[in-house]
Design a protein around this motif. Structure first.
Motif, mmCIF file in Angstrom:
data_model
loop_
_atom_site.group_PDB
_atom_site.id
_atom_site.type_symbol
_atom_site.label_atom_id
_atom_site.label_comp_id
_atom_site.label_asym_id
_atom_site.label_seq_id
_atom_site.Cartn_x
_atom_site.Cartn_y
_atom_site.Cartn_z
ATOM 1 N N PHE A 192 0.832 -1.199 0.000
ATOM 2 C CA PHE A 192 0.000 0.000 0.000
ATOM 3 C C PHE A 192 0.869 1.252 0.000
ATOM 4 O O PHE A 192 0.668 2.167 -0.799
ATOM 5 C CB PHE A 192 -0.897 -0.018 1.237
ATOM 6 C CG PHE A 192 -1.817 1.166 1.371
ATOM 7 C CD1 PHE A 192 -3.020 1.203 0.684
ATOM 8 C CD2 PHE A 192 -1.486 2.233 2.175
ATOM 9 C CE1 PHE A 192 -3.869 2.293 0.802
ATOM 10 C CE2 PHE A 192 -2.324 3.329 2.310
ATOM 11 C CZ PHE A 192 -3.518 3.358 1.620
ATOM 12 N N VAL A 193 1.863 1.266 0.889
ATOM 13 C CA VAL A 193 2.741 2.432 0.963
ATOM 14 C C VAL A 193 3.679 2.477 -0.237
ATOM 15 O O VAL A 193 3.861 3.530 -0.860
ATOM 16 C CB VAL A 193 3.547 2.416 2.281
ATOM 17 C CG1 VAL A 193 4.527 3.584 2.314
ATOM 18 C CG2 VAL A 193 2.616 2.474 3.483
ATOM 19 N N ALA A 194 4.263 1.342 -0.585
ATOM 20 C CA ALA A 194 5.241 1.300 -1.673
ATOM 21 C C ALA A 194 4.632 1.705 -3.010
ATOM 22 O O ALA A 194 5.311 2.262 -3.870
ATOM 23 C CB ALA A 194 5.841 -0.100 -1.784
ATOM 24 N N ARG A 195 3.346 1.450 -3.185
ATOM 25 C CA ARG A 195 2.679 1.814 -4.440
ATOM 26 C C ARG A 195 2.142 3.242 -4.437
ATOM 27 O O ARG A 195 1.484 3.655 -5.391
ATOM 28 C CB ARG A 195 1.538 0.832 -4.711
ATOM 29 C CG ARG A 195 2.021 -0.587 -5.004
ATOM 30 C CD ARG A 195 0.861 -1.528 -5.236
ATOM 31 N NE ARG A 195 1.331 -2.880 -5.521
ATOM 32 C CZ ARG A 195 0.526 -3.911 -5.758
ATOM 33 N NH1 ARG A 195 -0.792 -3.745 -5.722
ATOM 34 N NH2 ARG A 195 1.018 -5.115 -6.013
ATOM 35 N N GLY A 196 2.414 3.968 -3.360
ATOM 36 C CA GLY A 196 2.053 5.371 -3.323
ATOM 37 C C GLY A 196 0.657 5.676 -2.832
ATOM 38 O O GLY A 196 0.236 6.832 -2.824
ATOM 39 N N HIS A 197 -0.076 4.646 -2.394
ATOM 40 C CA HIS A 197 -1.456 4.877 -1.978
ATOM 41 C C HIS A 197 -1.554 5.663 -0.666
ATOM 42 O O HIS A 197 -2.616 6.219 -0.356
ATOM 43 C CB HIS A 197 -2.192 3.547 -1.826
ATOM 44 C CG HIS A 197 -2.250 2.741 -3.081
ATOM 45 N ND1 HIS A 197 -2.633 3.261 -4.293
ATOM 46 C CD2 HIS A 197 -1.949 1.431 -3.321
ATOM 47 C CE1 HIS A 197 -2.581 2.325 -5.221
ATOM 48 N NE2 HIS A 197 -2.163 1.198 -4.654
ATOM 49 N N ALA A 198 -0.482 5.708 0.105
ATOM 50 C CA ALA A 198 -0.521 6.409 1.387
ATOM 51 C C ALA A 198 -0.302 7.913 1.243
ATOM 52 O O ALA A 198 -0.471 8.654 2.212
ATOM 53 C CB ALA A 198 0.529 5.826 2.335
ATOM 54 N N ALA A 199 0.079 8.339 0.051
ATOM 55 C CA ALA A 199 0.327 9.767 -0.154
ATOM 56 C C ALA A 199 -0.948 10.562 0.119
ATOM 57 O O ALA A 199 -2.009 10.268 -0.424
ATOM 58 C CB ALA A 199 0.814 10.012 -1.577
ATOM 59 N N GLY A 200 -0.843 11.562 0.956
ATOM 60 C CA GLY A 200 -1.993 12.404 1.263
ATOM 61 C C GLY A 200 -2.897 11.869 2.344
ATOM 62 O O GLY A 200 -3.889 12.520 2.683
ATOM 63 N N VAL A 201 -2.590 10.700 2.883
ATOM 64 C CA VAL A 201 -3.394 10.150 3.979
ATOM 65 C C VAL A 201 -3.016 10.876 5.267
ATOM 66 O O VAL A 201 -1.845 10.949 5.631
ATOM 67 C CB VAL A 201 -3.164 8.635 4.139
ATOM 68 C CG1 VAL A 201 -3.895 8.114 5.371
ATOM 69 C CG2 VAL A 201 -3.628 7.898 2.889
ATOM 70 N N ASP A 202 -4.011 11.427 5.955
ATOM 71 C CA ASP A 202 -3.758 12.227 7.151
ATOM 72 C C ASP A 202 -3.641 11.394 8.417
ATOM 73 O O ASP A 202 -2.966 11.791 9.369
ATOM 74 C CB ASP A 202 -4.874 13.260 7.328
ATOM 75 C CG ASP A 202 -4.893 14.287 6.204
ATOM 76 O OD1 ASP A 202 -3.809 14.740 5.808
ATOM 77 O OD2 ASP A 202 -5.986 14.604 5.711
#
Length: 238
Positions: free
Chosen positions: A1-11
């Motif tokens: 999840f993080v490695a694929r960039g999905h965590a970007a912008g998660v507060d």
């Protein structure tokens, strides 16, 4: 999840693991180590001709116990997380079909659970140093492999995601929230470590029956938790 960039912008993140309905803003870190031992096979009647990895493992585990005791004395008992633990979980060497033979090698594993403030690299170096001392005494070589290395997490109690869950619990259940800590380790450690996401753990089910054969969650508690998640999301996003 993080490695694929999905965590970007998660507060922030709510981790839904079973904590008995407690609001857990802290959780233990985890290190899991595999340690391979290389000795020298010999006849059991001539132990002086070999290098016994079982004896080396035993001496090393004595050192592990001493390190655990020192860490517990240094860091004390956390209000919500308890103590630091360095737990041997697997030891293997030799064969039941060759009870008269000193094995040439073996392995052991450690499941380490840490508190905020415990330096993982420093702890790893300390274990390596202890192994080196045992190796010098016994002639058995130790090779370390790090299988898991996740830090403890600690989100401030006044962080909006913690407050959102606490207020949602109060609204849905009509009861004051109970605060606690995660004695194990959740995926929240990865979100925290790799994406800097504040996390709070809150979920249905008893935390103290994890990984037991009769582990269960009441359906009513699942429904209540789902309602709390919805309420918390609305509050956090307002």
């Amino acid at each position: 999840f993080v490695a694929r960039g999905h965590a970007a912008g998660v507060d922030a993140a709510i981790v839904c693991e079973p904590e008995g309905g407690e609001v857990c803003a802290v959780q233990k870190g985890a290190m899991r180590l595999r340690i391979d031992l290389a000795g020298e096979m010999a006849h059991g009647a001539m132990p002086h001709e070999g290098r016994n990895p079982l004896l080396a493992a035993s001496r090393f585990l004595d050192e592990v116990e001493a390190i655990e005791a020192d860490l517990q004395a240094t860091h004390g008992e956390h209000e919500h997380l308890g103590h630091v633990y360095l737990t041997p979980t697997h030891v293997a060497a030799g064969s039941l079909r060759q009870l008269n033979v000193i094995p040439g090698g073996g392995l052991l594993t450690l499941d380490i659970r840490t508190l905020p403030g415990v330096d993982h690299p420093a702890l790893f170096d300390r274990l390596r140093a202890a192994a080196t001392d045992v190796s010098d005494e016994t002639g058995v070589d130790f090779e370390f492999s790090t299988l898991v290395d996740r830090p403890p997490t600690e989100t401030p109690m006044d962080h909006p995601v913690v407050q959102a869950i606490a207020d949602a619990h109060r609204t849905v259940t009509g009861q004051e929230p109970r605060y606690g800590g995660v004695p194990g380790t959740t995926d929240g450690t990865i979100l925290w470590r790799d994406a800097g996401i504040p996390v709070v753990v809150y979920g249905p089910g008893d935390k103290w029956i994890a990984h037991q054969r009769d582990e269960y969650v009441e359906i009513e508690d699942l429904v209540t938790a789902a309602e709390v998640y919805v309420e918390a999301a609305v509050r956090f996003l307002q």
